[in-house]
Enzyme design. Structure first.
Site, short mmCIF file in Angstrom:
data_model
loop_
_atom_site.label_atom_id
_atom_site.label_comp_id
_atom_site.label_asym_id
_atom_site.label_seq_id
_atom_site.Cartn_x
_atom_site.Cartn_y
_atom_site.Cartn_z
N ALA A 10 -10.48 40.74 21.68
CA ALA A 10 -11.58 41.34 20.91
C ALA A 10 -11.14 41.92 19.58
O ALA A 10 -11.97 42.23 18.73
CB ALA A 10 -12.25 42.43 21.74
N ARG A 15 -4.28 44.09 10.12
CA ARG A 15 -3.01 43.93 9.40
C ARG A 15 -2.73 42.47 9.04
O ARG A 15 -1.80 42.19 8.28
CB ARG A 15 -1.86 44.49 10.24
CG ARG A 15 -1.87 46.02 10.32
CD ARG A 15 -0.59 46.54 10.91
NE ARG A 15 -0.48 46.22 12.33
CZ ARG A 15 0.66 46.26 13.02
NH1 ARG A 15 1.79 46.56 12.42
NH2 ARG A 15 0.67 45.98 14.31
N ASP A 105 -3.38 37.66 21.88
CA ASP A 105 -2.50 37.57 20.71
C ASP A 105 -1.02 37.49 21.09
O ASP A 105 -0.15 37.75 20.28
CB ASP A 105 -2.73 38.75 19.76
CG ASP A 105 -2.37 40.09 20.39
OD1 ASP A 105 -2.04 40.12 21.59
OD2 ASP A 105 -2.43 41.12 19.68
N ASN A 357 3.06 -9.99 10.97
CA ASN A 357 3.78 -9.33 9.88
C ASN A 357 2.77 -8.92 8.80
O ASN A 357 1.99 -9.75 8.31
CB ASN A 357 4.82 -10.27 9.27
CG ASN A 357 5.67 -9.57 8.22
OD1 ASN A 357 6.67 -8.94 8.53
ND2 ASN A 357 5.26 -9.67 6.96
N ASN A 366 -11.68 -0.09 4.78
CA ASN A 366 -12.51 0.15 5.97
C ASN A 366 -13.74 1.00 5.70
O ASN A 366 -14.59 1.14 6.59
CB ASN A 366 -11.67 0.83 7.05
CG ASN A 366 -11.01 2.12 6.57
OD1 ASN A 366 -10.63 2.23 5.40
ND2 ASN A 366 -10.86 3.08 7.45
N ARG A 420 -7.84 -15.32 -5.35
CA ARG A 420 -7.33 -14.65 -6.54
C ARG A 420 -7.60 -15.54 -7.75
O ARG A 420 -7.78 -16.76 -7.63
CB ARG A 420 -5.84 -14.36 -6.41
CG ARG A 420 -4.97 -15.59 -6.21
CD ARG A 420 -3.55 -15.22 -5.84
NE ARG A 420 -2.70 -16.42 -5.73
CZ ARG A 420 -1.60 -16.47 -5.00
NH1 ARG A 420 -1.23 -15.42 -4.30
NH2 ARG A 420 -0.88 -17.57 -4.97
#
Length: 449
Positions: A10, A15, A105, A357, A366, A420
């Site tokens: 709680a 600090r 903690d 490969n 994607n 290409r």
């Protein structure tokens, strides 16, 4: 005996100088609270109750992400540890057994320590330790083997301050007794708070037994400051590295390897310097993780090699003998046995067949700006360097893509895909262009004078 857990979470942690509750700051990739919960969960408790307060909704959400069956209760006002436990008592109704009280903690507590607390035969068992500097800690005052009371450092006499056995905070209490003792606590003190530590003296006054289980000081570290957070991280990493080495993992520079709370590494795996494991990583035996890799949410099978300078993101699945080289990023992709991805490549939302490969500079395109799409590459295919695979797209078994191609259509098995522009060569034109550019540059420099 049946067990239940009450985890106190709680506090605000002023600090820490943070908007985030202190129990939600992370050690090894998980909130501090999650470490306490997971340690307690190894006891297989019948009930787990987390007491929240500051930013309770966020703390409850984090607790439920660790265990969907956890019960969270709210301590609206922070009136001491005894008051916090009182808020959890209604959730224990009908439970008979041992109740362990933990702190949210305190992330470094060991399972073995909790087992010792839960297995103690006395009505109350308190965790104790002997710190290097006991000055600020409460003292555990014994009479023979029995714990008589806990004295806060500020209230201790000189004789009591000479005691080196200190209060580690955690307790195990029989359920019915806990309810009786907490109900009897008083807040008649300067702070106006209900202190859980007072239940030891109350129990002894009723003729009930109390004892101490001890642990190393490191386990009791509470995270109240950024410095303590860093200390907890360092302690966790030191422990994780030592356990990995004991389990047969080789690390050439262990101080530079960082594990997550759930990292699993098989024996005879070799980890080079400067490797970081995020949450959700499993590495099987005889794999090799080379320098400067970052891995998260992935699985690496036996004999695979990764890196150097590789990044595996959630959903990356590497089968046996896969090679992922330098400056390769893989996300939500399955690489079957023997796949080679040497360098400078991004594979996302893909499935790559065995012994394929992947050439340098390959990218699976994607994302269309709204949705993700998948790339499927078959067995023993050859993807030429600088290939752009615009998903959704499939490349068949034994197919080949020419270097520099942009693949937008499916490629049948054993086909060659070329996409290409045709190269044109203009003899002598380069020299003419360079001369013209030099003249333009000289003119601009003259005008600027």
């Amino acid at each position: 005996m049946a067990t239940a857990l009450i985890i106190l979470a709680a506090g605000q942690g002023t600090r820490m100088n943070s908007d985030l509750p202190k129990v939600l700051h992370k050690v090894a990739g998980a909130p501090v609270l999650a470490h306490a919960m997971r340690a307690g969960a190894t006891l297989e408790p019948e009930r787990m109750i987390v007491v929240t307060g500051h930013e309770g909704e966020a703390v409850s959400k984090a607790a439920l992400e660790v265990d969907e069956n956890v019960v969270t209760v709210t301590q609206a006002e922070q009136l001491g540890t005894g008051h916090a436990v009182a808020q959890a008592l209604p959730a224990l109704e009908g439970f008979t057994g041992k109740v362990l009280i933990l702190f949210g903690d305190t992330p470094l507590i060991r399972t073995e320590t909790l087992e010792a607390l839960a297995g103690s035969a006395t009505d109350i068992t308190v965790l104790g330790f002997e710190p290097a500097n006991p000055r600020r800690y409460g003292r555990l005052i014994l009479s023979g083997d029995m714990l008589e009371r806990i004295v806060e450092a500020k209230d201790a006499t000189d004789a009591e301050r000479a005691v080196t056995l200190c209060n580690g905070g955690l307790m195990a209490v029989e359920a019915e007794l806990l309810s009786d003792l907490v109900t009897g606590l008083s807040n008649d003190n300067v702070a106006g708070e209900y202190y859980l530590t007072e239940i030891v003296a109350l129990a002894r006054a009723k003729g009930r037994s109390a004892s101490v289980v001890t642990c190393d000081e490191a386990e009791t570290l509470g995270v109240d400051t950024r410095a303590q957070l860093a200390q907890a991280e360092a302690s966790f990493q030191a422990r994780a590295r030592a356990e990995a080495q004991e389990n047969g993992v080789t690390m050439t520079a262990p101080e530079t390897v960082f594990f997550a709370y759930d990292t699993v590494i098989g024996r005879d795996t070799v980890i080079a310097p400067n490797v970081v494991f995020g949450p959700g990583v499993t590495v099987e035996s005889e794999a090799e993780i080379r320098a400067f890799c970052h891995l998260e949410g992935c699985h690496i099978s036996r004999g695979a090699t990764v890196g150097p300078f590789a990044r595996l993101r959630p959903g990356a699945e590497l089968a046996e003998d896969v090679h992922v080289g330098n400056f390769v990023e893989i996300k939500n992709a399955i690489l079957d046995e023997g796949v080679k991805v040497g360098h400078l490549t991004y594979l996302g939302d893909a499935h790559i067949g065995e012994h394929t490969n992947i050439g340098a500079g390959t990218i699976t395109c994607n994302y269309d700006g709204v949705m993700k799409h998948r790339t499927e590459i078959g067995k023993r295919a050859f993807i030429g360097s600088d290939t752009m695979l615009v998903a959704p797209v499939k490349v068949g078994d034994g197919a080949l893509t020419a270097s520099g191609s942009v693949i937008t259509q499916d490629v049948p098995a054993e086909a060659l895909a070329i996409s290409r522009a045709r190269q044109e060569t203009k003899p002598g034109l380069a020299a003419k262009l360079f001369e013209k550019l030099k003249q333009i540059k000289a003119k601009r420099q003259k005008e600027a004078q």
